[in-house]
Design a protein around this motif. Structure first.
Motif, PDB file in Angstrom:
ATOM      1  N   GLU A  53      -7.704  -3.184  -0.588  1.00 20.36           N
ATOM      2  CA  GLU A  53      -8.675  -2.222  -1.099  1.00 20.36           C
ATOM      3  C   GLU A  53      -8.305  -0.704  -1.713  1.00 20.36           C
ATOM      4  OE1 GLU A  53     -11.926  -1.720  -3.338  1.00 20.36           O
ATOM      5  OE2 GLU A  53     -11.856  -3.577  -2.128  1.00 20.36           O
ATOM      6  N   LYS A  54      -7.198  -0.443  -0.484  1.00 17.44           N
ATOM      7  CA  LYS A  54      -6.598   0.552  -1.167  1.00 17.44           C
ATOM      8  C   LYS A  54      -5.640   1.312  -1.920  1.00 17.44           C
ATOM      9  CE  LYS A  54      -7.682   3.420   3.377  1.00 17.44           C
ATOM     10  NZ  LYS A  54      -7.368   4.282   4.803  1.00 17.44           N
ATOM     11  N   TYR A  82       0.733  -0.941  -0.150  1.00 17.26           N
ATOM     12  CA  TYR A  82       0.253  -0.071  -0.152  1.00 17.26           C
ATOM     13  C   TYR A  82       0.741   1.079   0.331  1.00 17.26           C
ATOM     14  CZ  TYR A  82      -3.102   3.792   1.885  1.00 17.26           C
ATOM     15  OH  TYR A  82      -3.404   4.764   1.785  1.00 17.26           O
ATOM     16  N   GLU A  83       2.093   1.120   0.692  1.00 14.74           N
ATOM     17  CA  GLU A  83       3.190   2.391   0.729  1.00 14.74           C
ATOM     18  C   GLU A  83       3.887   2.427  -0.421  1.00 14.74           C
ATOM     19  OE1 GLU A  83       3.462   5.287   2.507  1.00 14.74           O
ATOM     20  OE2 GLU A  83       1.851   4.241   4.384  1.00 14.74           O
ATOM     21  N   LEU A  84       4.049   0.967  -1.373  1.00 16.74           N
ATOM     22  CA  LEU A  84       5.082   1.885  -2.308  1.00 16.74           C
ATOM     23  C   LEU A  84       3.728   1.911  -3.517  1.00 16.74           C
ATOM     24  CD1 LEU A  84       7.020  -1.700  -2.210  1.00 16.74           C
ATOM     25  CD2 LEU A  84       7.266   0.443  -1.432  1.00 16.74           C
ATOM     26  N   SER A  85       2.389   1.276  -3.567  1.00 12.04           N
ATOM     27  CA  SER A  85       1.573   1.464  -4.940  1.00 12.04           C
ATOM     28  C   SER A  85       1.351   3.268  -4.655  1.00 12.04           C
ATOM     29  CB  SER A  85      -0.075   1.484  -4.238  1.00 12.04           C
ATOM     30  OG  SER A  85      -0.446   1.282  -3.209  1.00 12.04           O
ATOM     31  N   LYS A  86       1.454   3.893  -3.117  1.00 12.69           N
ATOM     32  CA  LYS A  86       1.731   5.854  -3.210  1.00 12.69           C
ATOM     33  C   LYS A  86       2.053   6.596  -3.939  1.00 12.69           C
ATOM     34  CE  LYS A  86       0.482   6.063   1.464  1.00 12.69           C
ATOM     35  NZ  LYS A  86       0.164   6.485   2.823  1.00 12.69           N
ATOM     36  N   GLU A 120      -9.655 -12.791   5.507  1.00  6.48           N
ATOM     37  CA  GLU A 120      -9.161 -12.258   6.006  1.00  6.48           C
ATOM     38  C   GLU A 120      -9.410 -10.931   7.043  1.00  6.48           C
ATOM     39  OE1 GLU A 120      -5.824 -11.703   5.125  1.00  6.48           O
ATOM     40  OE2 GLU A 120      -5.902 -13.369   3.248  1.00  6.48           O
ATOM     41  N   ASN A 121      -8.490 -10.374   7.702  1.00  3.33           N
ATOM     42  CA  ASN A 121      -9.015 -10.030   8.871  1.00  3.33           C
ATOM     43  C   ASN A 121      -9.453  -8.302   8.235  1.00  3.33           C
ATOM     44  OD1 ASN A 121      -6.732  -7.692   8.775  1.00  3.33           O
ATOM     45  ND2 ASN A 121      -5.664  -9.033   9.968  1.00  3.33           N
ATOM     46  N   LEU A 122     -10.439  -7.097   8.769  1.00  2.00           N
ATOM     47  CA  LEU A 122     -10.833  -6.381   8.355  1.00  2.00           C
ATOM     48  C   LEU A 122     -10.346  -4.963   7.782  1.00  2.00           C
ATOM     49  CD1 LEU A 122     -14.229  -5.782  10.621  1.00  2.00           C
ATOM     50  CD2 LEU A 122     -13.989  -6.547   8.144  1.00  2.00           C
ATOM     51  N   LEU A 123      -8.796  -5.477   8.321  1.00  2.00           N
ATOM     52  CA  LEU A 123      -8.059  -4.346   8.053  1.00  2.00           C
ATOM     53  C   LEU A 123      -6.686  -4.384   7.209  1.00  2.00           C
ATOM     54  CD1 LEU A 123      -5.450  -1.447   8.772  1.00  2.00           C
ATOM     55  CD2 LEU A 123      -4.182  -3.439  10.575  1.00  2.00           C
ATOM     56  N   THR A 124      -6.583  -5.775   6.494  1.00  2.00           N
ATOM     57  CA  THR A 124      -6.072  -6.186   5.543  1.00  2.00           C
ATOM     58  C   THR A 124      -6.665  -5.957   4.605  1.00  2.00           C
ATOM     59  OG1 THR A 124      -5.244  -8.178   6.530  1.00  2.00           O
ATOM     60  CG2 THR A 124      -4.911  -8.299   4.450  1.00  2.00           C
ATOM     61  N   VAL A 125      -8.404  -6.335   5.056  1.00  2.12           N
ATOM     62  CA  VAL A 125      -9.390  -5.815   3.614  1.00  2.12           C
ATOM     63  C   VAL A 125      -9.223  -4.892   2.918  1.00  2.12           C
ATOM     64  CG1 VAL A 125     -11.149  -6.455   2.908  1.00  2.12           C
ATOM     65  CG2 VAL A 125     -10.255  -8.318   4.004  1.00  2.12           C
ATOM     66  N   GLU A 126      -9.334  -3.939   4.176  1.00  5.45           N
ATOM     67  CA  GLU A 126      -9.104  -2.270   3.962  1.00  5.45           C
ATOM     68  C   GLU A 126      -8.078  -2.011   2.669  1.00  5.45           C
ATOM     69  OE1 GLU A 126      -9.270   1.539   6.089  1.00  5.45           O
ATOM     70  OE2 GLU A 126      -9.394  -0.318   7.552  1.00  5.45           O
ATOM     71  N   LEU A 159      -4.244 -10.321  -8.847  1.00  9.71           N
ATOM     72  CA  LEU A 159      -5.213 -11.234  -9.097  1.00  9.71           C
ATOM     73  C   LEU A 159      -5.327 -11.663  -6.795  1.00  9.71           C
ATOM     74  CD1 LEU A 159      -6.862 -13.311  -9.577  1.00  9.71           C
ATOM     75  CD2 LEU A 159      -5.109 -15.228 -10.053  1.00  9.71           C
ATOM     76  N   ILE A 160      -3.926 -11.781  -6.787  1.00 11.49           N
ATOM     77  CA  ILE A 160      -4.342 -11.949  -4.754  1.00 11.49           C
ATOM     78  C   ILE A 160      -4.937 -11.337  -4.134  1.00 11.49           C
ATOM     79  CG2 ILE A 160      -2.670 -12.592  -3.358  1.00 11.49           C
ATOM     80  CD1 ILE A 160      -0.515 -13.464  -4.898  1.00 11.49           C
ATOM     81  N   LEU A 161      -4.495  -9.428  -4.912  1.00 10.34           N
ATOM     82  CA  LEU A 161      -5.004  -8.515  -4.291  1.00 10.34           C
ATOM     83  C   LEU A 161      -6.521  -8.516  -4.483  1.00 10.34           C
ATOM     84  CD1 LEU A 161      -2.517  -5.269  -5.170  1.00 10.34           C
ATOM     85  CD2 LEU A 161      -2.926  -6.689  -2.887  1.00 10.34           C
ATOM     86  N   VAL A 162      -6.891  -9.147  -4.747  1.00 14.02           N
ATOM     87  CA  VAL A 162      -8.711  -8.751  -6.115  1.00 14.02           C
ATOM     88  C   VAL A 162      -9.182  -9.529  -5.093  1.00 14.02           C
ATOM     89  CG1 VAL A 162      -9.939  -9.234  -7.462  1.00 14.02           C
ATOM     90  CG2 VAL A 162      -8.533  -7.892  -7.743  1.00 14.02           C
ATOM     91  N   GLY A 163      -8.846 -11.125  -4.921  1.00 19.99           N
ATOM     92  CA  GLY A 163      -9.322 -11.805  -4.431  1.00 19.99           C
ATOM     93  C   GLY A 163      -9.061 -11.754  -2.436  1.00 19.99           C
ATOM     94  N   MET A 164      -7.691 -11.065  -2.393  1.00 24.71           N
ATOM     95  CA  MET A 164      -8.307 -10.606  -1.083  1.00 24.71           C
ATOM     96  C   MET A 164      -9.017  -9.799  -0.208  1.00 24.71           C
ATOM     97  SD  MET A 164      -3.729  -9.778   0.111  1.00 24.71           S
ATOM     98  CE  MET A 164      -3.775  -9.804   1.011  1.00 24.71           C
TER      99      MET A 164
END
Length: 813
Positions: free
Chosen positions: A257-258, A217-221, A248-254, A237-242
């Motif tokens: 998504e970001k 997420y930090e790198l994607s900025k 997964e816990n909500l923080l990971t999903v969030e 593909l993995i990120l979409v799956g997550m």
């Protein structure tokens, strides 16, 4: 190891997996460095008027509390009142502390550098990583120190550690190092580091996945790294799956998504997301992106494999936008839009959405327009495909205008234009336009308009010619169209097939192909089944071409289970029997038809198929065929040949003795058999037909009753026929048909049969006591057609409900 760590810095406790980080003993912490209030080394020391030194932030807070409590400012150490709260910066002390910090930090970084290698123990690596975290978080500028100290590659190496704790902490440390620091992000973008981080997304340990997605997420900025992340195979593909994972816990999903939201800045990533089921970014770009991106992604949308639900979503979201692009003058834009619309129009619900969005007028315009702005033929093929998809959605097209003069798709001039295009284009577009006509003729609300236009255009023969097309799709479309037209243009199509060279034969070849059962075969036999059954010329041609023998073989192969099952087996069998039954309609005119029925023992086949439970049309057609065969029985029954009289008997008749002849048919008074004379009594068909009289389908009941009526018809022994029905316990089921009065045809047929049954006095006497039968006959007598009323009158006379001298209707004899 060269250095050691003491307890000067505590980054956590052992209980939560963290470590005490120790400072090297370079020099002690001097008391003058420590603020008396915070007990921490000071960053911004200031001195009061009494010479006491404190951390600026701490002493300011002290003075504020004094004011809020209504007290005069006092020194925290001496508790003596101060005349002034002025704070004098202790520059010399601050410089000394900074130098001391620098010496210690240098030593600590040096020790961390020595600890960060894969040969070190976990107990050495963990404090080193924790110190780097602390160091970066204490000051943003320290991240540049870490960068210049070349610590980042060492931390990256820790991702290869065999210790899960080390790997997780290394991921966490890298995240802290790159936060709001583009230079450090650039280092991580080099080599295979991003690929390594992506691999952690699929690790079993949830903590590793959490840290990895937080780091990504930090790198994607960084826009520069978005493309790098997207280029890693499987990353998106993995990120979409997550984002859709329930484990997964909500923080990971969030965070996932970001991360994806950041990655949307790169068009290639948007494409990948769409391929992996995350379509919204692509749809948003088509709606809001720059023109070049819109066209590129619209064309890409046309290549995606989408399920029906997704097609509906796409149609609702960007359908109108794509239609507007399609209407623009730019040929490249139109091509991109047509490609996407072709994809999303291929399921019924999404096609209906596009209809409401206004797709029909521009489609029709594109197909018919000629001149400078006309579509090239390859794009007209796409337009025709879309139109075929839309028309086959089952919508009501006689109310949707498509032309400037309020024409609809079934207006005569529009259908004429379609027929003209069909005759003047290549096989691909011909196929699609025929499919358009298939869709329009599949609806009872539009078929008659299309039939009228085809008749007025004189296109029947040209449409029939496509039956011989070498292209399977084109041939199938033409056969389906002709099948839809055949109930309304049966005689015209029969004339065209009968007069054309080879086209009837082509249909027979399609039907006889023994390669399972295809949609084309079901349509071909369905077409022949709908043609006028009493067309003697067509039946004769089919006899000459051996069609009925081939069809009989296909029926038997289905009965024996030799044909592989498919979803077309039922309509195929129904069509085969309807075509085979044609031969029973011309028995009196065509000796070859009788020979064919005898050769293949068709009467036995149809009797057997009466018991095809669940196949109503098979039972109905079989009963109708048996009616036709039974009607011919009286003409085929052979009367026995009597032996010649002897000499004496010829002179003296008193000496003659009538020979006793056995084995004669009760009904036909001659020699009968099922195979040779089609006698229902010999074939034990009566019981099976009676069993169908309580069928839920009125047409099956009507056909069965019609077949039964042949055993009491003129030309047979009616009294014996009634006895046959009695013995088969058929009287009550027949009376029940009369009482139910399900349709006018059934009432008419039942009244006829009941009148004949009531000619038997015993039955008439018994029935006369049933008021329901009397009521049913009276109803027919009062309300039915003229012929049925006459028959009902005679039936009422049989049961003495009308006197025999009644002359309401003329005596019919």
């Amino acid at each position: 190891m060269a250095g050691s760590w003491d307890g000067g810095y505590d980054s956590g406790s052992q209980s939560d997996g963290s470590y005490h980080f120790e400072r090297p003993h370079i020099e002690p912490i001097y008391d003058a460095f420590v603020c008396p209030l915070t007990k921490q080394v000071m960053c911004d020391p200031v001195t009061l008027e009494n010479g006491q030194t404190f951390e600026r932030e701490a002493i300011e807070k002290w003075f504020k509390e004094c004011r809020e409590n209504g007290r005069k400012p006092v020194c925290p150490l001496t508790q003596k009142e101060l005349r002034s709260t002025d704070l004098n910066p202790s520059i010399a002390l601050r410089n000394t502390i900074e130098e001391w910090n620098a010496r210690n930090e240098a030593a600590q970084l040096d020790l961390a550098r020595k600890s960060l290698n894969l040969g070190s123990s976990e107990s050495d690596i963990m404090p080193a990583l924790k110190y780097v975290q602390y160091f970066c978080q204490s000051s943003r500028s320290n991240k540049h120190v870490v960068h210049n100290s070349e610590l980042i590659p060492m931390i990256i190496d820790m991702l290869k550690s065999s210790s899960r704790k080390v790997r997780c902490t290394a991921l966490e440390t890298l995240r802290i190092v790159v936060e709001e620091d583009d230079d450090n992000k650039e280092i991580l973008g080099q080599g295979d580091t991003v690929r390594t981080i992506v691999k952690f997304l699929s690790h079993e340990l949830s903590r590793e996945r959490e840290e990895a997605v937080s780091l990504l997420y930090e790198l994607s900025k960084s826009e520069a790294l978005c493309e790098k992340i997207g280029s890693i195979n499987g990353a998106i593909l993995i990120l979409v799956g997550m984002t859709s994972s329930k484990s997964e816990n909500l923080l990971t999903v969030e965070k996932a998504e970001k991360t994806l939201a950041n990655l949307e800045k790169c068009e290639n990533n948007v494409r990948q997301m769409a391929e992996n089921g995350r379509l919204q970014p692509l749809l948003t770009q088509i709606l809001e992106g720059p023109q070049e991106t819109k066209l590129s992604l619209a064309a890409f949308l046309g290549d995606l494999a989408l399920n029906s639900d997704v097609k509906v979503l796409v149609a609702r979201t960007v359908g109108s936008c794509l239609i507007n692009i399609m209407k623009s003058g730019n040929m490249q834009a139109r091509e991109a839009a047509l490609k996407a619309l072709n994809q999303i129009s291929s399921c019924e619900p999404s096609a209906k959405v596009l209809i409401h969005a206004g797709i029909l007028p521009p489609l029709v315009k594109d197909l018919f327009t000629v001149g400078s702005n006309h579509l090239p033929m390859r794009l007209k093929e796409v337009s025709a495909t879309i139109l075929a998809n839309v028309v086959n959605s089952g919508h009501d097209f006689d109310s949707i205008t498509v032309g400037p003069d309020n024409q609809t798709l079934v207006s005569e001039d529009i259908v004429h234009n379609l027929l003209h295009l069909i005759s003047n284009t290549g096989p691909t577009i011909e196929c699609k336009l025929l499919q358009v006509l298939v869709g329009l003729t599949s609806s009872p609300t539009t078929v008659l308009s299309v039939v009228s236009a085809i008749k007025s255009s004189g296109a029947t023969i040209s449409l029939v010619q496509f039956v011989e097309a070498p292209q399977n799709d084109l041939r199938l479309a033409s056969i389906e169209l002709l099948q839809n037209l055949s109930p309304h243009m049966g005689h015209e199509l029969a004339d065209a097939l009968r007069g054309a060279v080879g086209q009837l034969g082509s249909l027979i070849r399609v039907i006889s192909e023994n390669v399972g059962i295809s949609k084309e075969q079901a349509a071909a036999v369905g077409l022949l089944a709908e043609l006028p059954e009493r067309d003697l010329g067509l039946t004769r041609q089919m006899l000459d071409e051996g069609a009925f023998g081939l069809i009989f073989s296909r029926v038997k192969s289905i009965q024996l289970g030799e044909t592989r099952g498919s979803r077309f087996v039922t309509p195929f069998l129904e069509g085969l029997l309807s075509v085979l039954a044609r031969v029973t309609f011309v028995l009196s005119d065509e000796p070859d038809a009788i020979a064919l029925c005898r050769e293949h023992n068709l009467a036995a086949l149809f009797i057997e198929l009466l018991q095809s439970n669940g196949l109503d049309k098979v039972q109905m057609v079989s009963a109708t065929a048996l009616e036709n065969l039974s009607l011919e029985s009286k003409n085929l029954t052979k009367l026995p040949e009597l032996p010649p009289s002897g000499f004496c008997a010829s002179i003296f008749p008193c000496f003659s003795k009538q020979p006793v002849i056995t084995g004669l048919c009760r009904l036909h008074r001659g020699l009968c058999s099922l195979k040779e004379t089609f006698c229902l009594l010999e074939g034990h068909a009566v019981e099976k037909l009676i069993a169908l009289l309580d069928h839920t389908n009125e047409k099956v009941v009507e056909a069965s009753l019609a077949a039964l009526s042949t055993v009491i018809d003129d030309g047979v022994d009616i009294e014996q026929g009634v006895m046959v029905l009695c013995e088969a316990q058929g009287i009550k089921p027949i009376l029940d048909v009369l009482l139910e009065k399900r349709t006018e045809n059934l009432q008419r047929r039942a009244v006829w049969v009941v009148e004949r049954i009531l000619r038997t006095d015993d039955i008439a006497y018994e029935v006369s006591g049933d008021p329901n039968v009397s009521t049913a006959l009276v109803d027919a007598f009062q309300h039915a057609d003229y012929r049925t009323r006459q028959i009902a009158e005679r039936a009422l006379k049989h049961i003495d409900k009308i006197p025999n001298f009644s002359g309401i209707f003329p005596n019919m004899g």
